[in-house]
Design a protein around this motif. Structure first.
Motif, PDB file in Angstrom:
ATOM      1  N   ARG A 138      -6.821 -23.920 -80.882  1.00 30.89           N
ATOM      2  CA  ARG A 138      -6.953 -22.451 -80.203  1.00 30.89           C
ATOM      3  C   ARG A 138      -8.479 -22.126 -79.780  1.00 30.89           C
ATOM      4  O   ARG A 138      -8.721 -21.461 -78.876  1.00 30.89           O
ATOM      5  N   GLY A 139      -9.267 -22.441 -80.660  1.00 36.01           N
ATOM      6  CA  GLY A 139     -10.764 -22.353 -80.391  1.00 36.01           C
ATOM      7  C   GLY A 139     -11.359 -22.878 -79.011  1.00 36.01           C
ATOM      8  O   GLY A 139     -11.644 -22.148 -77.918  1.00 36.01           O
ATOM      9  N   LEU A 140     -10.841 -24.224 -78.853  1.00 36.69           N
ATOM     10  CA  LEU A 140     -11.214 -24.811 -77.768  1.00 36.69           C
ATOM     11  C   LEU A 140     -10.602 -24.201 -76.413  1.00 36.69           C
ATOM     12  O   LEU A 140     -11.011 -23.897 -75.475  1.00 36.69           O
ATOM     13  N   GLY A 141      -9.356 -23.859 -76.600  1.00 35.31           N
ATOM     14  CA  GLY A 141      -8.412 -23.095 -75.636  1.00 35.31           C
ATOM     15  C   GLY A 141      -9.189 -21.800 -75.160  1.00 35.31           C
ATOM     16  O   GLY A 141      -9.231 -21.510 -74.118  1.00 35.31           O
ATOM     17  N   SER A 142      -9.463 -21.257 -76.204  1.00 34.19           N
ATOM     18  CA  SER A 142     -10.247 -19.857 -76.023  1.00 34.19           C
ATOM     19  C   SER A 142     -11.555 -19.908 -75.156  1.00 34.19           C
ATOM     20  O   SER A 142     -12.099 -19.109 -74.422  1.00 34.19           O
ATOM     21  N   MET A 143     -12.123 -20.981 -75.328  1.00 30.94           N
ATOM     22  CA  MET A 143     -13.382 -21.257 -74.597  1.00 30.94           C
ATOM     23  C   MET A 143     -13.218 -22.194 -73.355  1.00 30.94           C
ATOM     24  O   MET A 143     -14.032 -22.629 -72.636  1.00 30.94           O
ATOM     25  N   ARG A 144     -11.838 -22.238 -72.713  1.00 30.20           N
ATOM     26  CA  ARG A 144     -11.391 -22.835 -71.643  1.00 30.20           C
ATOM     27  C   ARG A 144     -11.930 -24.273 -71.462  1.00 30.20           C
ATOM     28  O   ARG A 144     -12.161 -24.726 -70.573  1.00 30.20           O
ATOM     29  N   ASP A 145     -12.035 -24.967 -72.738  1.00 29.64           N
ATOM     30  CA  ASP A 145     -12.629 -26.116 -72.757  1.00 29.64           C
ATOM     31  C   ASP A 145     -13.935 -26.568 -72.042  1.00 29.64           C
ATOM     32  O   ASP A 145     -14.174 -27.473 -71.430  1.00 29.64           O
TER      33      ASP A 145
END
Length: 158
Positions: A138-145
């Motif tokens: 979720r963290g990576l997704g929130s930062m749009r990779d």
């Protein structure tokens, strides 16, 4: 019943249902080329029919699927896992090997997995990078990779 005839629908015992499934499978194997040709000829018409049928039966079909999933939790879980893995071109054995390769730990935080790992992949190339826990995924997704956003976030919390 002859193989070249459409299968008869049996109602009742499990043995009859099994015979029906076998006969149906053989019939469809023998007539696959005819079915494929019909589908190609009537592709648009078939797609429209399927779309209308789905819309007309959406609620009861979803309720039926939910009831089946609740009644068969192990099969549902296995089918969902297979579906997700096939999306990434992985077999269950390859997925398990990846889990073992990472020592059953998240590739980012190194915590041991407490639930099914998430498959992290590059959204542009589709290349699998590793397995993550839900929080890191979720963290990576929130930062749009985005490596740049992740760097800015890291600088911010320092």
């Amino acid at each position: 019943m002859r193989i070249d005839e459409p299968p008869k629908v049996f109602k009742g015992s499990e043995e009859l249902r099994h015979r029906n499934r076998i006969a149906s499978k053989k019939y469809h194997q023998l007539h696959a080329d005819v079915s494929a040709a019909y589908y190609q000829k009537h592709k648009v018409k078939t797609a429209e029919y399927n779309r209308q049928h789905y819309q007309a039966n959406k609620v009861p079909k979803l309720a039926q699927a939910k009831a089946w999933a609740k009644a068969n939790p192990e099969k549902y879980k296995r089918n969902m896992r297979r579906s997700v893995l096939s999306k990434y071109g992985l077999t269950f054995e390859e997925f398990e090997a990846k889990v073992q390769e990472q020592n059953n730990c998240c590739a980012i935080c190194k915590n041991e997995f407490t639930s099914t790992p998430h498959i992290d992949h590059d959204h542009e190339t589709g290349t699998i990078r590793g397995l993550l826990c839900g929080s890191c995924n979720r963290g990576l997704g929130s930062m749009r990779d985005s490596p740049e956003l992740l760097e800015l976030a890291a600088q911010y919390i320092r």
